[in-house]
Structure formats: structure tokens, C-alpha cells
Design a protein around this motif. Sequence first.
Motif, PDB file in Angstrom:
ATOM      1  N   ASP A 122       9.942  24.137  -3.274  1.00 26.80           N
ATOM      2  CA  ASP A 122      10.924  23.626  -2.197  1.00 26.80           C
ATOM      3  C   ASP A 122      12.083  23.392  -2.969  1.00 26.80           C
ATOM      4  N   ALA A 181      15.029  22.277  -1.422  1.00 25.12           N
ATOM      5  CA  ALA A 181      15.580  21.342  -0.555  1.00 25.12           C
ATOM      6  C   ALA A 181      15.331  20.042  -0.652  1.00 25.12           C
ATOM      7  N   LEU A 182      14.873  19.578  -2.032  1.00 24.02           N
ATOM      8  CA  LEU A 182      14.573  18.159  -2.405  1.00 24.02           C
ATOM      9  C   LEU A 182      15.454  17.692  -3.553  1.00 24.02           C
ATOM     10  N   PHE A 236      21.370  12.834   1.971  1.00 19.63           N
ATOM     11  CA  PHE A 236      19.758  13.195   2.398  1.00 19.63           C
ATOM     12  C   PHE A 236      19.143  12.216   2.818  1.00 19.63           C
ATOM     13  N   ARG A 240      14.310  18.269   8.575  1.00 15.98           N
ATOM     14  CA  ARG A 240      14.498  19.017   7.142  1.00 15.98           C
ATOM     15  C   ARG A 240      13.907  20.482   6.997  1.00 15.98           C
ATOM     16  N   SER A 249      13.060  25.119   1.699  1.00 16.70           N
ATOM     17  CA  SER A 249      13.742  26.298   1.186  1.00 16.70           C
ATOM     18  C   SER A 249      13.240  26.726  -0.311  1.00 16.70           C
ATOM     19  N   VAL A 258      20.742  21.124   0.919  1.00 13.60           N
ATOM     20  CA  VAL A 258      19.559  20.936   1.908  1.00 13.60           C
ATOM     21  C   VAL A 258      20.108  21.119   3.277  1.00 13.60           C
ATOM     22  N   CYS A 317      24.406  21.577   7.019  1.00  5.82           N
ATOM     23  CA  CYS A 317      24.125  21.887   5.439  1.00  5.82           C
ATOM     24  C   CYS A 317      24.907  20.937   4.466  1.00  5.82           C
TER      25      CYS A 317
END
Length: 230
Positions: free
Chosen positions: A37, A39-40, A53, A67, A70, A114, A126
Motif C-alpha cells: 500500500d 498511500a502511507l 495526511f 483513506r 493504493s 494519498v 488527493c
Amino acid sequence: MSSTLGLSWDQHHLGQEVQMGSVARRSFASENVVNRDHALPNPSWNKDLRLLFDQFMRKCEAGSWKRLPSNNHSPQSFQDFQTRFVDPKLPKEQISQARLFTRSFEDGLGFEYVMFCNDAEKRVVCFFQAGPYLQGAPGFTHGGAIATMIDATTGMCAFRAGGVVMTANLNINYKRPIPLCSVVVMKSQIDKVEGRKVFVSCNVRSVDEETLYSEATSLFIKLDPNKKLA
Ligand SMILES: CCCCCCCC/C=C\CCCCCCCC(=O)SCCNC(=O)CCNC(=O)[C@H](O)C(C)(C)COP(=O)(O)OP(=O)(O)OC[C@H]1O[C@@H](n2cnc3c(N)ncnc32)[C@H](O)[C@@H]1OP(=O)(O)O
């Protein structure tokens, strides 16, 4: 809400979220790429991206925002898409190497982003940090990279609202150049849905919201499960 493939988007996303937990660290022997993932936070994220974030993760705890994970490889839940729409004659070796374009760079060099969604309000936000390999004019972000991220953000917004879609039209007004390595805020929302047509708009602003970099409108079409794509 059901998609054209007969799966609700919740099922699609459940697939994505389940996959995040169970296969996130699986290694793909063919090219030794870890499907994780993206998106971290990672060490390449600058202060602005980390602050945004953290701010939105707090909104997630409050309940209205979520969240969106991705991964670089498609989740198992898109097997159905592949079976229905992808030509079975395509060479299997190349297809097994397929990766999401925006997640194909090393950390920090390309697209760092993210997304968060608010399904009740039909919005996706986004936060995007453009890495040094996305240069167009010296010191600024390539217009194609900006278009890619607008397409991805509005596409996710359309997908959350309408199921499996493809972009039919994307209009962008580039108003100010985006400095390379800076973070921008992309806000998208569903404007209307007419049958299979999903109309989405998006604006791209600086973190302090003072600068409007781009404005866009997109048209997505919900795929007809009975029609071949190619
Ligand atoms: C990528 C797949 C994703 C699936 C899974 C979703 C996961 C989401 C998760 C994460 C989001 C990630 C985000 C990714 C974002 C990237 C997305 C892309 O890169 S997409 C690649 C670029 N786009 C193409 O290559 C399409 C090429 N075009 C086509 O294949 C067809 O034109 C298609 C499928 C868009 C429509 O074809 P028809 O045969 O199904 O539909 P017809 O009958 O032609 O149109 C339906 C209605 O829409 C209107 N329409 C179609 N295109 C139009 C246009 N350009 N402008 C205005 N109206 C249009 C037509 O006039 C018609 O309207 P009337 O029903 O008669 O009122």
C-alpha cells in the motif's frame, strides 16, 4: 449501489482493503517487486504531505472520511474486469508484469500521493507531491503528470459513486505551473450522473489554498458488461 460488473463498490473496496491486510507484503518472484500500500507515509514525504495526511487521518477517526489504500498491483477483486474486458490473447508474461502507472517509480521520484473519500458527499481529495522525475518545464511539474493525477482522482470519485468506469473525456485548464517537489491539494466531486455518464469536476490548489493551479472537468462512462472494450 451496484456497478456494471454486478459487484457493489463496497465489494470492490472490501477486496482492496482485505488485500491490503493479507497480501500487502507479498513478493512477486518475476520481478521481485513488493506489492504494498503506497498511500502511507514514507521517508520521501515532505512536511506538507505528512501534515495533510495526519489531519485527514484524524477526520477518518471522526467517521466521515476514509483513506483509500493504493497498491501497485491490481487487487484480486479486479480479476472480473480482466476476465470480461482484457483480450485473453495478450502475452501472459507481459500482463503479469503490469503495474499501476502512478505506482511504478521508486519512493519519492514520481507520484507520491494519498486519497481520501467522503462517500456521503461524493467527494475525493488527493494530496499529491510531484517527484523530480515528473519534470516538464525546468523546475515545474509536467502537464501530463498533472493530467494523470487529475484523471486518477476524478476516476476514483466516479468509481466510488458509479462502479467500474473509464474516462471518456478530460478537460484541463492549466492556470499556474506547479513547482516540482511541492505538494498540491486536488479536490474532486460528482457534479451529476445521467444514465451511464458520470460528470466529475476537480480543482488543484496550493496547500495554503491561495494559488489555483488547475481546474478540470471529466466525463466517465460506466462500462457495459455486455460490450467488449477492444
Ligand atoms: C481503467 C479501468 C478502471 C476500471 C476499474 C476502476 C477502478 C477504479 C479504481 C481506481 C481509479 C483509478 C483511476 C484510473 C484512472 C485512469 C482511467 C483511465 O486511464 S481510462 C483510459 C482512457 N480511456 C479510455 O481508454 C476509454 C476509451 N473509450 C472507450 O473505451 C469507450 O468510448 C467508452 C468505454 C468510454 C464508452 O464506450 P461505450 O461503447 O461503452 O459507450 P457509448 O455508447 O459509446 O457511450 C455511452 C454514452 O456516453 C456518451 N459518450 C461517450 N463518450 C463521450 C465523450 N467523449 N463525450 C461526450 N459523450 C460521450 C455517448 O454519446 C453515449 O451517450 P448516450 O447514452 O447516447 O446519451
